[in-house]
Design a protein around this motif. Sequence first.
Motif, mmCIF file in Angstrom:
data_model
loop_
_atom_site.group_PDB
_atom_site.id
_atom_site.type_symbol
_atom_site.label_atom_id
_atom_site.label_comp_id
_atom_site.label_asym_id
_atom_site.label_seq_id
_atom_site.Cartn_x
_atom_site.Cartn_y
_atom_site.Cartn_z
ATOM 1 N N SER A 66 -5.923 16.609 8.498
ATOM 2 C CA SER A 66 -6.284 15.472 7.661
ATOM 3 C C SER A 66 -5.268 14.341 7.771
ATOM 4 C CB SER A 66 -6.399 15.900 6.197
ATOM 5 O OG SER A 66 -7.439 16.817 6.027
ATOM 6 N N LEU A 67 -3.987 14.674 7.680
ATOM 7 C CA LEU A 67 -2.948 13.644 7.755
ATOM 8 C C LEU A 67 -2.928 12.964 9.120
ATOM 9 C CD1 LEU A 67 0.017 15.352 5.879
ATOM 10 C CD2 LEU A 67 -1.641 13.709 5.006
ATOM 11 N N LYS A 68 -3.024 13.739 10.176
ATOM 12 C CA LYS A 68 -3.034 13.159 11.519
ATOM 13 C C LYS A 68 -4.245 12.241 11.694
ATOM 14 C CE LYS A 68 -1.439 12.969 15.777
ATOM 15 N NZ LYS A 68 -0.117 12.821 16.262
ATOM 16 N N SER A 69 -5.374 12.628 11.147
ATOM 17 C CA SER A 69 -6.571 11.791 11.232
ATOM 18 C C SER A 69 -6.415 10.493 10.456
ATOM 19 C CB SER A 69 -7.787 12.558 10.703
ATOM 20 O OG SER A 69 -8.090 13.638 11.534
ATOM 21 N N ILE A 70 -5.832 10.576 9.267
ATOM 22 C CA ILE A 70 -5.624 9.376 8.456
ATOM 23 C C ILE A 70 -4.764 8.367 9.198
ATOM 24 C CG2 ILE A 70 -4.437 8.496 6.401
ATOM 25 C CD1 ILE A 70 -5.341 11.078 4.971
ATOM 26 N N PHE A 71 -3.673 8.828 9.759
ATOM 27 C CA PHE A 71 -2.706 7.904 10.345
ATOM 28 C C PHE A 71 -2.946 7.576 11.813
ATOM 29 C CE2 PHE A 71 -0.316 9.511 6.642
ATOM 30 C CZ PHE A 71 -0.185 8.294 5.995
ATOM 31 N N SER A 72 -3.812 8.315 12.486
ATOM 32 C CA SER A 72 -4.089 8.001 13.887
ATOM 33 C C SER A 72 -5.451 7.350 14.082
ATOM 34 C CB SER A 72 -4.032 9.279 14.741
ATOM 35 O OG SER A 72 -5.137 10.122 14.456
ATOM 36 N N GLY A 73 -6.360 7.558 13.117
ATOM 37 C CA GLY A 73 -7.705 7.031 13.258
ATOM 38 C C GLY A 73 -8.596 7.897 14.126
ATOM 39 N N CYS A 74 -8.107 9.066 14.536
ATOM 40 C CA CYS A 74 -8.887 9.988 15.368
ATOM 41 C C CYS A 74 -9.599 11.017 14.492
ATOM 42 C CB CYS A 74 -7.971 10.736 16.337
ATOM 43 S SG CYS A 74 -7.163 9.693 17.541
ATOM 44 N N PHE A 75 -10.654 11.603 15.034
ATOM 45 C CA PHE A 75 -11.294 12.716 14.354
ATOM 46 C C PHE A 75 -10.353 13.915 14.391
ATOM 47 C CE2 PHE A 75 -15.105 10.297 15.677
ATOM 48 C CZ PHE A 75 -15.676 10.148 14.415
ATOM 49 N N PRO A 76 -10.473 14.846 13.445
ATOM 50 C CA PRO A 76 -9.580 16.011 13.411
ATOM 51 C C PRO A 76 -9.544 16.787 14.719
ATOM 52 C CG PRO A 76 -10.910 15.960 11.443
ATOM 53 C CD PRO A 76 -11.430 14.883 12.333
ATOM 54 N N VAL A 93 4.951 10.210 -13.379
ATOM 55 C CA VAL A 93 5.049 9.241 -12.280
ATOM 56 C C VAL A 93 3.666 8.958 -11.699
ATOM 57 C CG1 VAL A 93 6.025 8.781 -10.005
ATOM 58 C CG2 VAL A 93 7.423 9.886 -11.755
ATOM 59 N N ILE A 94 2.881 9.996 -11.457
ATOM 60 C CA ILE A 94 1.522 9.796 -10.953
ATOM 61 C C ILE A 94 0.703 9.016 -11.975
ATOM 62 C CG2 ILE A 94 -0.637 10.956 -10.316
ATOM 63 C CD1 ILE A 94 1.060 13.163 -9.061
ATOM 64 N N ASP A 95 0.840 9.347 -13.258
ATOM 65 C CA ASP A 95 0.116 8.626 -14.312
ATOM 66 C C ASP A 95 0.496 7.153 -14.319
ATOM 67 O OD1 ASP A 95 -0.991 11.052 -15.017
ATOM 68 O OD2 ASP A 95 0.361 11.373 -16.714
ATOM 69 N N SER A 96 1.777 6.860 -14.167
ATOM 70 C CA SER A 96 2.245 5.478 -14.134
ATOM 71 C C SER A 96 1.680 4.712 -12.933
ATOM 72 C CB SER A 96 3.777 5.445 -14.086
ATOM 73 O OG SER A 96 4.241 4.136 -13.925
ATOM 74 N N LEU A 97 1.667 5.351 -11.769
ATOM 75 C CA LEU A 97 1.092 4.720 -10.575
ATOM 76 C C LEU A 97 -0.394 4.424 -10.767
ATOM 77 C CD1 LEU A 97 2.795 6.781 -7.746
ATOM 78 C CD2 LEU A 97 3.135 4.349 -8.230
ATOM 79 N N ILE A 114 0.854 -1.187 0.000
ATOM 80 C CA ILE A 114 0.000 0.000 0.000
ATOM 81 C C ILE A 114 0.887 1.233 0.000
ATOM 82 C CG2 ILE A 114 -1.728 1.312 1.265
ATOM 83 C CD1 ILE A 114 -2.704 -1.357 2.423
ATOM 84 N N LEU A 115 0.617 2.128 -0.913
ATOM 85 C CA LEU A 115 1.367 3.368 -1.020
ATOM 86 C C LEU A 115 0.384 4.526 -0.890
ATOM 87 C CD1 LEU A 115 3.927 5.020 -1.747
ATOM 88 C CD2 LEU A 115 3.234 4.778 -4.143
ATOM 89 N N PHE A 116 0.562 5.354 0.111
ATOM 90 C CA PHE A 116 -0.237 6.560 0.258
ATOM 91 C C PHE A 116 0.509 7.696 -0.424
ATOM 92 C CE2 PHE A 116 -1.809 4.182 3.901
ATOM 93 C CZ PHE A 116 -3.166 4.468 3.864
ATOM 94 N N VAL A 117 -0.135 8.345 -1.358
ATOM 95 C CA VAL A 117 0.444 9.526 -1.990
ATOM 96 C C VAL A 117 -0.357 10.713 -1.472
ATOM 97 C CG1 VAL A 117 0.925 10.720 -4.156
ATOM 98 C CG2 VAL A 117 1.115 8.233 -4.039
ATOM 99 N N LEU A 118 0.263 11.485 -0.620
ATOM 100 C CA LEU A 118 -0.398 12.618 0.019
ATOM 101 C C LEU A 118 0.295 13.892 -0.429
ATOM 102 C CD1 LEU A 118 -0.476 10.984 3.536
ATOM 103 C CD2 LEU A 118 -2.339 11.059 1.888
ATOM 104 N N VAL A 119 -0.458 14.748 -1.073
ATOM 105 C CA VAL A 119 0.120 15.961 -1.629
ATOM 106 C C VAL A 119 -0.662 17.161 -1.114
ATOM 107 C CG1 VAL A 119 0.687 17.174 -3.753
ATOM 108 C CG2 VAL A 119 0.757 14.692 -3.712
ATOM 109 N N ASP A 120 0.042 18.174 -0.678
ATOM 110 C CA ASP A 120 -0.597 19.397 -0.216
ATOM 111 C C ASP A 120 -0.518 20.440 -1.320
ATOM 112 O OD1 ASP A 120 -1.737 21.345 1.362
ATOM 113 O OD2 ASP A 120 0.124 21.870 2.358
ATOM 114 N N GLY A 121 -1.631 21.043 -1.626
ATOM 115 C CA GLY A 121 -1.643 22.134 -2.593
ATOM 116 C C GLY A 121 -1.648 21.702 -4.048
ATOM 117 N N LEU A 122 -2.134 20.507 -4.345
ATOM 118 C CA LEU A 122 -2.205 20.032 -5.728
ATOM 119 C C LEU A 122 -3.667 19.828 -6.078
ATOM 120 C CD1 LEU A 122 -0.682 19.055 -8.250
ATOM 121 C CD2 LEU A 122 -0.711 16.777 -7.259
#
Length: 75
Positions: free
Chosen positions: A57-67, A33-37, A9-17
Motif C-alpha cells: 500500500s505504501l509503495k503504491s501511494i508514493f510511486s503511483g504504481c499498482f501493488p 495529537v490525531i484529534d488535534s490534526l 500536505i501531511l500523510f499520516v500512515l499507521v500500520d496496525g491501528l
Amino acid sequence: MTTKIHPNILFVLVDGLRADYFYGENKTAKTPVIDSLMDSGIYFENAVSCSDITAYSLKSIFSGCFPFGCGIVKD
C-alpha cells in the motif's frame, strides 16, 4: 512575478491501528495529537486501500504504481 502557493500536505500512515479504536463516538484510545490534526485540518472519513499488506500500500501511494507492479516481492 507570480508566486505559487503550495498547500501543506501531511500523510499520516499507521500500520496496525484500527479506525474503530481511535475515531468515532465509541473510540477507546486516547489520541490527542490525531484529534488535534483532525480538528484543524481536512481528513477523509472513507478510505480505500489497494492492498491488505502495508508495504504494498505504501509503495503504491508514493510511486503511483499498482501493488503488483511496485517492485516489492513477498517471500
